[in-house]
Design a protein around this motif. Structure first.
Motif, PDB file in Angstrom:
ATOM      1  N   GLN A 123      56.670  16.295 -22.323  1.00  0.00           N
ATOM      2  CA  GLN A 123      55.698  16.234 -21.219  1.00  0.00           C
ATOM      3  C   GLN A 123      56.192  15.293 -20.107  1.00  0.00           C
ATOM      4  O   GLN A 123      56.030  15.591 -18.914  1.00  0.00           O
ATOM      5  CB  GLN A 123      54.328  15.767 -21.736  1.00  0.00           C
ATOM      6  CG  GLN A 123      53.822  16.514 -22.957  1.00  0.00           C
ATOM      7  CD  GLN A 123      53.954  18.009 -22.848  1.00  0.00           C
ATOM      8  OE1 GLN A 123      53.581  18.624 -21.847  1.00  0.00           O
ATOM      9  NE2 GLN A 123      54.498  18.626 -23.893  1.00  0.00           N
ATOM     10  N   TYR A 126      58.853  17.079 -17.953  1.00  0.00           N
ATOM     11  CA  TYR A 126      58.280  17.975 -16.944  1.00  0.00           C
ATOM     12  C   TYR A 126      57.582  17.189 -15.844  1.00  0.00           C
ATOM     13  O   TYR A 126      57.629  17.567 -14.658  1.00  0.00           O
ATOM     14  CB  TYR A 126      57.288  18.937 -17.594  1.00  0.00           C
ATOM     15  CG  TYR A 126      57.942  20.115 -18.250  1.00  0.00           C
ATOM     16  CD1 TYR A 126      58.589  21.089 -17.494  1.00  0.00           C
ATOM     17  CD2 TYR A 126      57.920  20.276 -19.628  1.00  0.00           C
ATOM     18  CE1 TYR A 126      59.193  22.178 -18.096  1.00  0.00           C
ATOM     19  CE2 TYR A 126      58.527  21.356 -20.238  1.00  0.00           C
ATOM     20  CZ  TYR A 126      59.153  22.310 -19.468  1.00  0.00           C
ATOM     21  OH  TYR A 126      59.754  23.387 -20.057  1.00  0.00           O
ATOM     22  N   LEU A 127      56.940  16.086 -16.199  1.00  0.00           N
ATOM     23  CA  LEU A 127      56.266  15.273 -15.200  1.00  0.00           C
ATOM     24  C   LEU A 127      57.263  14.720 -14.188  1.00  0.00           C
ATOM     25  O   LEU A 127      56.991  14.690 -12.970  1.00  0.00           O
ATOM     26  CB  LEU A 127      55.514  14.132 -15.897  1.00  0.00           C
ATOM     27  CG  LEU A 127      54.576  13.291 -15.025  1.00  0.00           C
ATOM     28  CD1 LEU A 127      53.473  14.150 -14.436  1.00  0.00           C
ATOM     29  CD2 LEU A 127      53.986  12.153 -15.850  1.00  0.00           C
ATOM     30  N   GLY A 164      50.837  21.331 -12.486  1.00  0.00           N
ATOM     31  CA  GLY A 164      51.471  20.831 -13.699  1.00  0.00           C
ATOM     32  C   GLY A 164      51.238  19.353 -13.950  1.00  0.00           C
ATOM     33  O   GLY A 164      51.155  18.937 -15.115  1.00  0.00           O
ATOM     34  N   ARG A 168      50.162  17.867 -17.567  1.00  0.00           N
ATOM     35  CA  ARG A 168      51.063  17.017 -18.355  1.00  0.00           C
ATOM     36  C   ARG A 168      50.434  15.663 -18.652  1.00  0.00           C
ATOM     37  O   ARG A 168      50.623  15.115 -19.747  1.00  0.00           O
ATOM     38  CB  ARG A 168      52.384  16.827 -17.602  1.00  0.00           C
ATOM     39  CG  ARG A 168      53.132  18.098 -17.328  1.00  0.00           C
ATOM     40  CD  ARG A 168      53.486  18.835 -18.600  1.00  0.00           C
ATOM     41  NE  ARG A 168      54.018  20.166 -18.317  1.00  0.00           N
ATOM     42  CZ  ARG A 168      54.412  21.015 -19.245  1.00  0.00           C
ATOM     43  NH1 ARG A 168      54.328  20.701 -20.513  1.00  0.00           N
ATOM     44  NH2 ARG A 168      54.873  22.217 -18.915  1.00  0.00           N
ATOM     45  N   LEU A 193      50.533  27.639 -19.710  1.00  0.00           N
ATOM     46  CA  LEU A 193      51.586  26.638 -19.788  1.00  0.00           C
ATOM     47  C   LEU A 193      52.940  27.294 -19.994  1.00  0.00           C
ATOM     48  O   LEU A 193      53.954  26.854 -19.431  1.00  0.00           O
ATOM     49  CB  LEU A 193      51.280  25.670 -20.930  1.00  0.00           C
ATOM     50  CG  LEU A 193      52.096  24.378 -20.993  1.00  0.00           C
ATOM     51  CD1 LEU A 193      51.798  23.512 -19.782  1.00  0.00           C
ATOM     52  CD2 LEU A 193      51.776  23.627 -22.282  1.00  0.00           C
ATOM     53  N   ASP A 197      56.099  26.824 -17.578  1.00  0.00           N
ATOM     54  CA  ASP A 197      57.373  26.296 -18.080  1.00  0.00           C
ATOM     55  C   ASP A 197      58.523  27.271 -17.828  1.00  0.00           C
ATOM     56  O   ASP A 197      59.642  26.848 -17.498  1.00  0.00           O
ATOM     57  CB  ASP A 197      57.265  26.004 -19.575  1.00  0.00           C
ATOM     58  CG  ASP A 197      56.361  24.818 -19.861  1.00  0.00           C
ATOM     59  OD1 ASP A 197      55.951  24.142 -18.902  1.00  0.00           O
ATOM     60  OD2 ASP A 197      56.068  24.569 -21.046  1.00  0.00           O
ATOM     61  N   GLU A 230      57.345  23.175 -27.873  1.00  0.00           N
ATOM     62  CA  GLU A 230      56.055  22.496 -27.693  1.00  0.00           C
ATOM     63  C   GLU A 230      55.015  23.038 -28.668  1.00  0.00           C
ATOM     64  O   GLU A 230      54.313  22.279 -29.339  1.00  0.00           O
ATOM     65  CB  GLU A 230      55.557  22.687 -26.265  1.00  0.00           C
ATOM     66  CG  GLU A 230      56.313  21.921 -25.211  1.00  0.00           C
ATOM     67  CD  GLU A 230      55.742  22.183 -23.828  1.00  0.00           C
ATOM     68  OE1 GLU A 230      55.032  21.294 -23.319  1.00  0.00           O
ATOM     69  OE2 GLU A 230      55.982  23.266 -23.264  1.00  0.00           O
TER      70      GLU A 230
END
Length: 253
Positions: A123, A126-127, A164, A168, A193, A197, A230
């Motif tokens: 997470q 991605y953040l 997003g 996240r 999600l 992604d 995930e």
């Protein structure tokens, strides 16, 4: 019929009596019912004498006696009852097979803290992607392969990153605080999600001029797999059994 592995000789009528008694072990089977089962209605025979003879032969084969019965008890003026415990062959075969089959070795289970830590790192990754994209969004216009549709690509990046970031942050906080219903909540949002992604899996191509085509392809291939990782991590840490257990405790069951 066998006794201690030895086959016993038993005539047809005594065997038929035994079969009827074994259908209802512990219950009294009347003489009338035995006679009706052993001989058809149009048979002319001395039923009482023939039944007594069949029962005596059966007791002889079993090593039983009328005075101190271990298998067949005579209930005066009513009938006969089979005394010993009865186990059917399918039950014995199943029990023997279960005893002979070795128990599968218990697989080692990773510690939940490690699973939650890996989930949190994904997470955070991605953040970082989203924040970097929002900070340097003008750099998208300089990517050569987006020249034909620069405005479209900029809008996709800005909108998806804006969506997003709160998602996240929610997943990071839920994993950090070990939210017991994370598995339940993650399931309905997974399709969205997953789409998000997979869209961001092509992010390495936005910097292909700096990292090269091979690196961009490798990074994209890895990012395409991340959504499945995930989901696996969530299922490992928050299994359905844990969810139902928590649901039962909440409902007071």
């Amino acid at each position: 019929m066998r006794k201690q592995g030895r086959k016993l000789r038993l005539q047809e009528q005594p065997f038929a009596v035994l079969a009827v008694l074994l259908e209802r072990p512990g219950d009294i089977v009347s003489r009338e019912e035995l006679c009706a089962r052993l001989w058809p209605a149009d048979t002319f025979v001395e039923f009482d004498h023939s039944l007594n003879t069949a029962v005596n032969k059966l007791r002889e084969a079993l090593g039983d006696s009328a005075s101190s019965p271990r298998f067949i008890e005579t209930v005066a003026r009513r009938g006969y009852r089979f005394l010993a415990a009865v186990r059917w062959e399918k039950d014995v075969t199943h029990a023997a097979g279960a005893a002979a089959e070795p128990a599968p070795p218990e697989l080692p289970k990773p510690h939940r803290s490690a699973i939650r830590g890996l989930f949190g790192l994904i997470q955070i990754m991605y953040l970082v992607f989203y924040i970097e994209a929002l900070i340097h969004w003008q750099g998208i216009e300089r990517v050569s392969w987006t020249a034909a549709h620069r405005v479209v690509f900029v809008c996709i990046v800005l909108i998806s990153a804006s969506i997003g970031i709160p998602v996240r942050l929610y997943l990071i906080s839920a994993g950090a605080f070990d939210y017991s219903r994370l598995g339940e909540k993650f399931h309905p949002i997974f399709p969205g999600l997953f789409a998000l992604d997979e869209l961001w899996a092509i992010a390495p191509f936005l910097i292909v001029d700096r990292i090269g085509l091979g690196s961009a392809l490798g990074a994209t291939a890895a990012l395409l797999y991340v959504p499945f990782a995930e989901r696996t991590l969530v299922r490992m840490a928050y299994s359905s059994a844990d969810y139902f257990k928590s649901a039962e405790s909440r409902s007071g069951l």
